[in-house]
Design a protein around this motif. Structure first.
Motif, mmCIF file in Angstrom:
data_model
loop_
_atom_site.group_PDB
_atom_site.id
_atom_site.type_symbol
_atom_site.label_atom_id
_atom_site.label_comp_id
_atom_site.label_asym_id
_atom_site.label_seq_id
_atom_site.Cartn_x
_atom_site.Cartn_y
_atom_site.Cartn_z
ATOM 1 N N UNK A 83 0.858 -1.184 0.000
ATOM 2 C CA UNK A 83 0.000 0.000 0.000
ATOM 3 C C UNK A 83 0.890 1.228 0.000
ATOM 4 N N UNK A 84 0.625 2.163 -0.899
ATOM 5 C CA UNK A 84 1.397 3.401 -0.967
ATOM 6 C C UNK A 84 0.450 4.590 -0.982
ATOM 7 N N UNK A 85 0.781 5.622 -0.217
ATOM 8 C CA UNK A 85 -0.031 6.839 -0.213
ATOM 9 C C UNK A 85 0.897 8.039 -0.181
ATOM 10 N N UNK A 86 0.542 9.050 -0.980
ATOM 11 C CA UNK A 86 1.352 10.261 -1.069
ATOM 12 C C UNK A 86 0.441 11.470 -1.026
ATOM 13 N N UNK A 87 0.743 12.403 -0.119
ATOM 14 C CA UNK A 87 0.004 13.655 -0.011
ATOM 15 C C UNK A 87 0.981 14.785 -0.271
ATOM 16 N N UNK A 88 0.727 15.572 -1.324
ATOM 17 C CA UNK A 88 1.716 16.573 -1.719
ATOM 18 C C UNK A 88 1.094 17.936 -1.975
ATOM 19 N N UNK A 92 6.132 20.561 -0.898
ATOM 20 C CA UNK A 92 6.181 19.653 0.242
ATOM 21 C C UNK A 92 5.376 18.401 -0.066
ATOM 22 N N UNK A 93 5.907 17.254 0.350
ATOM 23 C CA UNK A 93 5.214 15.997 0.083
ATOM 24 C C UNK A 93 5.534 14.994 1.182
ATOM 25 N N UNK A 94 4.590 14.122 1.436
ATOM 26 C CA UNK A 94 4.805 13.006 2.355
ATOM 27 C C UNK A 94 4.328 11.742 1.664
ATOM 28 N N UNK A 95 5.225 10.778 1.565
ATOM 29 C CA UNK A 95 4.901 9.508 0.922
ATOM 30 C C UNK A 95 5.275 8.379 1.862
ATOM 31 N N UNK A 96 4.379 7.410 1.999
ATOM 32 C CA UNK A 96 4.644 6.260 2.850
ATOM 33 C C UNK A 96 4.246 4.990 2.119
ATOM 34 N N UNK A 97 5.016 3.932 2.353
ATOM 35 C CA UNK A 97 4.697 2.614 1.807
ATOM 36 C C UNK A 97 4.535 1.633 2.959
ATOM 37 N N UNK A 98 3.560 0.745 2.823
ATOM 38 C CA UNK A 98 3.268 -0.258 3.843
ATOM 39 C C UNK A 98 3.316 -1.632 3.178
ATOM 40 N N UNK A 99 4.092 -2.546 3.769
ATOM 41 C CA UNK A 99 4.143 -3.926 3.286
ATOM 42 C C UNK A 99 3.235 -4.751 4.193
ATOM 43 N N UNK A 126 -1.780 -5.809 12.176
ATOM 44 C CA UNK A 126 -2.538 -5.675 10.941
ATOM 45 C C UNK A 126 -3.564 -4.547 11.045
ATOM 46 N N UNK A 127 -4.174 -4.412 12.212
ATOM 47 C CA UNK A 127 -5.242 -3.424 12.407
ATOM 48 C C UNK A 127 -4.748 -1.985 12.358
ATOM 49 N N UNK A 128 -3.441 -1.783 12.382
ATOM 50 C CA UNK A 128 -2.896 -0.419 12.367
ATOM 51 C C UNK A 128 -2.885 0.194 10.980
ATOM 52 N N UNK A 129 -3.120 -0.616 9.937
ATOM 53 C CA UNK A 129 -2.966 -0.121 8.571
ATOM 54 C C UNK A 129 -3.919 1.018 8.253
ATOM 55 N N UNK A 134 -5.018 6.649 6.783
ATOM 56 C CA UNK A 134 -5.950 7.777 6.861
ATOM 57 C C UNK A 134 -5.304 8.994 7.522
ATOM 58 N N UNK A 135 -4.364 8.761 8.429
ATOM 59 C CA UNK A 135 -3.651 9.890 9.042
ATOM 60 C C UNK A 135 -2.839 10.643 7.994
ATOM 61 N N UNK A 136 -2.201 9.909 7.077
ATOM 62 C CA UNK A 136 -1.432 10.554 6.011
ATOM 63 C C UNK A 136 -2.379 11.237 5.022
#
Length: 280
Positions: A83-88, A92-99, A126-129, A134-136
């Motif tokens: 899962x990848x999410x990017x808010x830019x 300025x940008x914040x990108x995070x990837x989750x395996x 698992x429940x933290x995903x 959504x925070x990002x």
């Protein structure tokens, strides 16, 4: 034995771990949805390498985990979604990837030399995903519920490689008559781009989801590209509320249904995969 949930290692060693522990899944991009789920779950071959943390503690020897490292090892060896999410915003940008696997969600931080040359990888439940994604996404509650609309816009003005400022200006001009509030937010520089992707194994095989929205404090917008048609509109701007966008992201994330399926796949493919047993 207590399982390790976080470790620090040299950047190149972290990269080796995340890139090599499940090469079958990572090499499947672009994803082929015709593949049978069982054929892409877990590893079929052993990629032999060693891994030590920054203290010199041995974590993997000849491709196999040391005692206490089995859980993090299994989380990547049985990786079933990325899962990848990017808010830019401009500048300025914040990108995070989750395996993601049936064992939980892992993330990594790679340090930037010369300040440091080590990074960290950690495992979360698992429940933290969903809360983390959504925070990002940063979709605060809004009392504004924009009317749904679909207005045409010139394709050349909103093409994917166009400068973001020009795209936002073109969108603002297109929607000004139907949503002056969102147009004003874009004019004021309060728009941002939110990109979201999910690649996962589910009952249909390998699936890939990719979405991009333009988000303002009072609503979100999507650019819809249709097949080009001579003398007729083929590119449109559509709207949705921040609440609806949040709900869509939640629905697209792998959840308990996928986790139960991965548990079944793990049992069905145990004889064909590299063993990732976690000691009880």
């Amino acid at each position: 034995m207590e399982q390790l949930h976080e470790f620090r290692a040299m950047n190149e060693h972290l990269g080796e771990f995340t890139d090599r522990l499940n090469p079958e899944f990572l090499s499947a991009h672009p994803l082929d949805s015709s593949l049978d789920p069982a054929s892409v779950y877990g590893r079929r071959t052993l990629d032999v390498f060693d891994l030590v943390d920054v203290t010199g503690r041995v974590l993997i020897t000849a491709g196999r985990p040391a005692p206490g490292f089995e859980l993090l090892y299994a989380a990547h060896a049985e990786m079933s979604a990325v899962v990848s999410i990017s808010s830019s915003f401009p500048g300025a940008a914040r990108t995070e990837a989750f395996w993601v696997s049936r064992h939980g969600v892992t993330q990594s931080r790679f340090a930037t030399p010369p300040a440091s040359d080590d990074g960290v990888l950690w495992l979360q439940p698992f429940e933290s995903l969903a809360p983390a994604v959504l925070e990002i996404a940063g979709l605060a509650n809004s009392t504004d519920v924009p009317a749904e609309f679909r207005v045409p816009v010139k394709r050349s003005a909103v093409r994917p490689l166009a400068p973001r400022g020009e795209v936002f200006a073109a969108i603002a001009d297109a929607i000004r008559g139907v949503s002056p509030g969102m147009a004003e937010q874009l004019d004021a520089g309060n728009g941002r781009q939110l990109s979201f992707s999910v690649d996962l194994v589910d009952e249909g095989g390998l699936q890939s989801i990719d979405h991009t929205w333009v988000v303002t404090p009072v609503g979100a917008l999507t650019v819809v590209f249709e097949k080009e048609r001579m003398f007729r509109p083929d590119t449109f701007i559509t709207s949705l509320s921040l609440f609806e966008l949040r709900r869509r992201i939640e629905d697209l994330l792998p959840g308990e249904a996928q986790r139960r399926f991965w548990n079944r796949l793990a049992a069905e493919t145990a004889e064909a995969r590299v063993d990732t047993t976690i000691p009880g």
